[in-house]
Motif scaffolding. Structure first.
Motif, PDB file in Angstrom:
ATOM      1  N   ILE A 171       0.885  -1.088   0.225  1.00 28.04           N
ATOM      2  CA  ILE A 171      -0.706  -0.012   0.335  1.00 28.04           C
ATOM      3  C   ILE A 171       0.781   0.982  -0.310  1.00 28.04           C
ATOM      4  O   ILE A 171       0.694   2.039  -0.395  1.00 28.04           O
ATOM      5  N   ILE A 172       1.856   1.552   0.730  1.00 26.51           N
ATOM      6  CA  ILE A 172       3.156   2.700   0.748  1.00 26.51           C
ATOM      7  C   ILE A 172       3.719   2.929  -0.750  1.00 26.51           C
ATOM      8  O   ILE A 172       3.800   4.038  -0.420  1.00 26.51           O
ATOM      9  N   PHE A 175       1.467   4.340  -3.351  1.00 27.97           N
ATOM     10  CA  PHE A 175       1.101   5.612  -2.491  1.00 27.97           C
ATOM     11  C   PHE A 175       1.862   6.396  -3.463  1.00 27.97           C
ATOM     12  O   PHE A 175       2.045   7.516  -3.844  1.00 27.97           O
ATOM     13  N   LYS A 179       5.788   8.939  -7.315  1.00 29.73           N
ATOM     14  CA  LYS A 179       5.950   9.982  -6.803  1.00 29.73           C
ATOM     15  C   LYS A 179       7.385  11.000  -6.365  1.00 29.73           C
ATOM     16  O   LYS A 179       7.363  11.725  -5.782  1.00 29.73           O
TER      17      LYS A 179
END
Length: 277
Positions: A171-172, A175, A179
């Motif tokens: 999940i990290i 995210f 980016k």
């Protein structure tokens, strides 16, 4: 049919694995090792997370399958493993600071020297070792798998438990994917010096990763020295992991539809990861 394969539901094993990740003896090594890897690599974070997770699987699954000698050794050498793990983090800090990468074959389509998957995999392996000798993690997974009468069921429960441990990292990575490399300041050089006759340039991201690894190594060694990562201090969290699995199992055991739905949903999640890769 479901009682023959599973005495524990896949959902219970998955949730117990997520909880086990946050055991002090597990997260104190695993999460900083992962975060340091993220800053070190900057790009292809999702792929590197999968490689990191594979290193954890390589160590955890033999223990899951009930290899008694391995499980016993992990408990006997608990203290030594954490001391060794602390030094591994300090070595990782030095290697990252110096920008040293392990040699890898130049595969087609791979940019030589841009990524360091072998060091990420090895950090995953050491994270798996420290996690496997963490009492809440190992006792939790052995409790769940020993309740399962079939070999296939034990593999499924064990793999799902380890997936639960890795899931927050995935999940990290989702995210952060795409980016981190946008922050151009991470690529800026901080220091430049000669080491062993070779010019070394330390960029911001490597410096941050090095600091994370070094701080974690010092923290682990200090916690071991003061007895705060000893087996006796982790009994409470061990009960938390096993009780969580048992609680979820009360509501999901005996209904194969829950397991089928879980498999479908996780299959869709894997498909999503593959599309992002």
């Amino acid at each position: 049919m479901e009682q023959v394969l599973f005495q524990t539901s896949l959902i219970a094993a998955f949730v117990a694995g997520v909880v086990a990740l946050f055991a002090p003896c597990c997260i104190s090594f695993l999460l900083p090792a992962y975060l340091g890897s993220v800053f070190k690599e900057k790009e292809k974070i999702l792929l590197m997370t999968l490689i990191f997770g594979l290193g954890i699987f390589v160590v955890m699954m033999p223990a899951v399958l009930g290899i008694a000698a391995l499980s016993k050794a992990l408990f006997i050498y608990h203290d030594e493993i954490y001391v060794f793990g602390g030094f591994v983090m300090l070595v990782a800090s030095a290697i990252t600071f110096l920008g040293i990468k392990f040699p890898m074959p130049n595969l087609p389509g791979r940019e030589a020297g841009k990524h360091d998957p072998l060091s990420i995999f090895m950090l995953g392996v050491f994270s798996g070792i420290t996690s496997a000798c963490c009492a809440p993690v190992l006792i939790g997974i052995l409790t769940l798998t020993f309740l399962t009468p079939s070999f296939f069921g034990a593999i499924s429960i064990g793999a799902t438990y380890v997936l639960g441990m890795v899931f927050p990292l995935l999940i990290i990575s989702i995210f952060l994917s795409g980016k981190v490399d946008r922050f151009m300041f991470l690529r800026k050089p901080m220091l430049q010096f000669k080491f062993l006759g070779k010019e070394r340039v330390v960029i911001v991201s490597n410096f941050l990763a090095s600091v994370i690894f070094a701080a974690t190594g010092v923290l682990i060694l200090s916690l071991k020295a003061t007895g705060k990562l000893s087996m006796s201090n982790l009994e409470g969290f061990t009960k938390t992991v096993t009780n969580t699995g048992n609680y979820i199992n009360q509501y999901t055991q005996g209904n194969i539809a829950y397991n089928i739905l879980f498999i479908i949903l996780f299959g869709l999640f894997i498909y999503y990861l593959v599309k992002k890769l």
